[in-house]
Design an enzyme around this catalytic site. Structure first.
Site, PDB file in Angstrom:
ATOM      1  N   THR A  85      19.454 -20.187  -0.096  1.00  0.00           N
ATOM      2  CA  THR A  85      18.775 -19.539   1.516  1.00  0.00           C
ATOM      3  C   THR A  85      19.032 -19.693   2.452  1.00  0.00           C
ATOM      4  O   THR A  85      19.817 -18.581   3.117  1.00  0.00           O
ATOM      5  CB  THR A  85      17.206 -19.267   1.004  1.00  0.00           C
ATOM      6  N   ASN A 106      17.766 -25.778   1.799  1.00  0.00           N
ATOM      7  CA  ASN A 106      16.536 -25.581   1.517  1.00  0.00           C
ATOM      8  C   ASN A 106      15.957 -26.592   2.360  1.00  0.00           C
ATOM      9  O   ASN A 106      15.340 -26.509   3.010  1.00  0.00           O
ATOM     10  CB  ASN A 106      15.460 -24.902   0.674  1.00  0.00           C
ATOM     11  N   ASP A 168      10.440 -17.558   6.199  1.00  0.00           N
ATOM     12  CA  ASP A 168      10.473 -18.192   7.142  1.00  0.00           C
ATOM     13  C   ASP A 168      11.922 -18.494   7.732  1.00  0.00           C
ATOM     14  O   ASP A 168      12.806 -17.921   8.904  1.00  0.00           O
ATOM     15  CB  ASP A 168       9.082 -19.366   7.520  1.00  0.00           C
ATOM     16  N   ARG A 169      12.264 -18.723   6.996  1.00  0.00           N
ATOM     17  CA  ARG A 169      14.406 -18.944   6.766  1.00  0.00           C
ATOM     18  C   ARG A 169      14.813 -18.271   7.474  1.00  0.00           C
ATOM     19  O   ARG A 169      15.749 -18.154   7.835  1.00  0.00           O
ATOM     20  CB  ARG A 169      14.336 -20.119   5.849  1.00  0.00           C
ATOM     21  N   HIS A 310      14.296 -14.399  -9.709  1.00  0.00           N
ATOM     22  CA  HIS A 310      13.808 -16.604 -10.309  1.00  0.00           C
ATOM     23  C   HIS A 310      13.488 -15.665 -11.291  1.00  0.00           C
ATOM     24  O   HIS A 310      13.360 -16.680 -12.479  1.00  0.00           O
ATOM     25  CB  HIS A 310      13.549 -17.251  -9.944  1.00  0.00           C
ATOM     26  N   ASP A 353      22.324 -13.384   1.229  1.00  0.00           N
ATOM     27  CA  ASP A 353      22.380 -14.956   1.298  1.00  0.00           C
ATOM     28  C   ASP A 353      23.070 -15.908   0.055  1.00  0.00           C
ATOM     29  O   ASP A 353      23.897 -16.939   0.574  1.00  0.00           O
ATOM     30  CB  ASP A 353      21.169 -15.760   2.017  1.00  0.00           C
ATOM     31  N   HIS A 488      20.065 -20.200  -8.499  1.00  0.00           N
ATOM     32  CA  HIS A 488      21.387 -20.081  -8.508  1.00  0.00           C
ATOM     33  C   HIS A 488      22.473 -21.555  -7.776  1.00  0.00           C
ATOM     34  O   HIS A 488      20.897 -22.479  -7.620  1.00  0.00           O
ATOM     35  CB  HIS A 488      21.453 -18.905  -6.654  1.00  0.00           C
TER      36      HIS A 488
END
Length: 547
Positions: A85, A106, A168-169, A310, A353, A488
């Site tokens: 991501t 991440n 947040d990311r 997921h 992403d 992934h």
């Protein structure tokens, strides 16, 4: 009388001449041809085949509107590893790869300090709204700037940039270093927040949105299918062993009693996307995006698709239902954009992403080769081997995300040969069933592996933040944390082939078949907007999509 007339003519001529020079000396205040608004949509973990697999269930004003009236880049790929991501969002908006923009994964281990670091963590930042822990975030770990930063620079910061996500990311990296507001959801209570990197207090409209307690409203509805469950023919049966059971459920079947779950679980169901969509629409209205002569930018990341993938996998009814609901979210965004900004005045791109693999056990049951690799098993085997060979414990610091990290402090303290340690690890792993290649990242360019995989490894290697070795698993095998759902991160098309659809102002309708890359998105936007590419961009403009 003659003299008077002559003087008037001379004066008139002088006035005309003076006026002419004044007119040619004044620059024409013509606006650069740009859309009023750019909307960037990232759908977390979306595979490109979903656009077609669920097409006969989509309404005409969501995904199908983009595909039929826009330009679909059918062969868009991620050109680095790992496919996660944070590096994905960073790549879309910087037009660069981890080795240049610095977002290695991440999370990672900082080589200099041997400390764990989260991609957008910032100890100096403080929460604005939400809770203290959730607010210690900013883009400081991102070394490069973004297309949103470049838009701000190009307009002397008159352009407005707003970024929104459950994660947040997913908001911080697209918003870049100079966004007017990057907002994410506080996991603990289902409200949107930010940090003091951006502002000292939440705008009134954000506080008012949070006061509506929408997370509670949505979760009380429980999650049942949008349509009769027997119509979900693109998915496996409802209750099966490939899916996860959440919150002490007795099986994996619908309905899911979200009314009994904590609010922070909203991100794990489609209602997280509903929240993001609602918030993005409020941002568009209250921030007056696309309402003046400067091009604004709204970055929206839908992340619940990732959680659903997921937990339930790409063949689940849960995933199909999530995309049918997301289609309605996108249609509602279109409706608001048409009304507030005006059809033809905005440009949208939609991408992902990363994508995702099939559940390996599902493939095995269909007689397709696949399997699970568990990092803990690999670490146990290697710990014993290294201690026996070199006489020291903890030489291998960790194994995760297909990377192996050596403990530099132990190696230096006992004067061990790091090259020899790597050789022992490679010799131990290279003949295991799960593993196709073990690559020393320092010498990836010399590895006897296919060029495409090698280039992705090199593009993803961040000297200060990446592991020492990378595992390339056999096709169909995943670095698993569970035997249910999916994950992934690999080089394979199921993880790195992503959707890319362009729509609106400046876009030529049609389809683009040639292979393009995630790094090309920011470059294409820069050309469309007549602004500079981001400062680490290595992408090229996709000429076929532009008018």
């Amino acid at each position: 009388m003659i003299i008077f007339v002559l003087m008037n003519k001379i004066l008139f001529t002088l006035c005309l001449t003076f006026g002419y020079f004044i007119s040619i000396s004044q620059p024409k205040n013509e606006r650069v041809e740009r859309p009023k608004l750019v909307v960037g949509i990232v759908v977390d973990q979306m595979r490109p085949d979903y656009l077609y697999r669920f097409a006969n269930r989509f309404g005409k004003n969501g995904f199908l509107r983009m595909m039929q009236d826009g330009n679909v880049c059918e062969n868009t790929f991620i050109n680095y590893l790992p496919s996660f991501t944070a590096p994905g969002h960073a790549c879309v908006y910087t037009g660069s790869v981890p080795s240049l923009h610095g977002i290695a994964s991440n999370d990672w281990t900082e080589r200099a300090s041997n400390t764990h670091n989260y991609c957008v963590a910032d100890k100096m930042a403080n929460n604005v709204g939400g809770t203290t822990k959730a607010g210690k975030m900013s883009p400081k770990n991102l070394w490069a700037n973004t297309i949103t930063d470049e838009l701000r620079l190009a307009t002397n910061f008159r352009a407005k940039v707003i970024a929104v996500s459950v994660k947040d990311r997913g908001a911080i990296l697209p918003g870049g270093h100079s966004s007017n507001g990057s907002y994410w959801m506080d996991d603990s209570n289902g409200v949107f927040m930010t940090s003091d990197f951006y502002m000292k207090k939440l705008p009134n409209w954000v506080s008012q949105f949070n006061q509506q307690n929408k997370a509670d409203f949505y979760m009380k509805k429980d999650w049942n299918t949008l349509y009769p469950i027997e119509t979900y023919i693109e998915s496996t049966k409802d209750d099966n062993s490939y899916e996860s059971k959440l919150r002490n459920e007795s099986n994996t079947a619908f309905p899911h009693k979200t009314s009994t779950w904590p609010l922070n679980d909203i991100k794990k169901v489609p209602y997280g996307n509903d929240m993001v969509c609602d918030f993005a629409k409020e941002a568009l209205i209250n921030e007056h995006l696309g309402q003046d002569d400067e091009t604004d930018f709204l970055a929206v990341s839908f992340s619940s698709t990732d959680y659903v993938g997921h937990y339930y996998g790409p063949n689940s009814i849960e995933l199909e239902d999530t995309y049918l609901r997301l289609d309605k979210n996108i249609a509602s965004l279109f409706e608001l954009l048409d009304r507030e900004v005006g059809q033809g005045n905005y440009t949208i791109f939609l991408t992902a992403d990363h994508a995702a693999a099939h559940n390996p056990q599902f493939l095995i049951d269909q007689k397709i080769p696949a399997g699970f690799l568990f990092a803990s098993t690999i670490k146990t085997v290697l710990d014993a081997k290294l201690e026996n060979q070199f006489g020291e414990k903890n030489i291998l610091s960790s194994v995760y995300d297909n990377y192996l990290w050596l403990n530099d402090s132990i190696i230096k303290a006992h004067n061990l040969d790091k090259s020899e340690i790597k050789k022992v690890i490679i010799d131990e792993l290279k003949f295991r069933d799960e593993i196709q290649y073990v690559v020393d990242l320092q010498y990836a360019q010399l590895a006897p592996i296919p060029e495409k995989i090698k280039q992705k490894i090199i593009n993803g290697f961040v000297e200060k933040r990446s592991g020492d070795l990378i595992l390339i698993l056999k096709p169909g095998w995943i670095d698993a944390y569970s035997k249910t759902g999916t994950t992934h991160g690999a080089w394979n098309p199921y993880d790195t082939h992503i959707p890319l659809v362009w729509y609106g102002w400046g876009i030529k309708p049609g389809a683009t078949i040639k292979e393009v890359y995630m790094t090309d998105i920011a470059a294409t936007l820069a050309t469309l907007l007549h602004i500079q590419m981001p400062n680490a961009c290595i992408g090229t403009t996709i000429q076929e999509v532009l008018k």
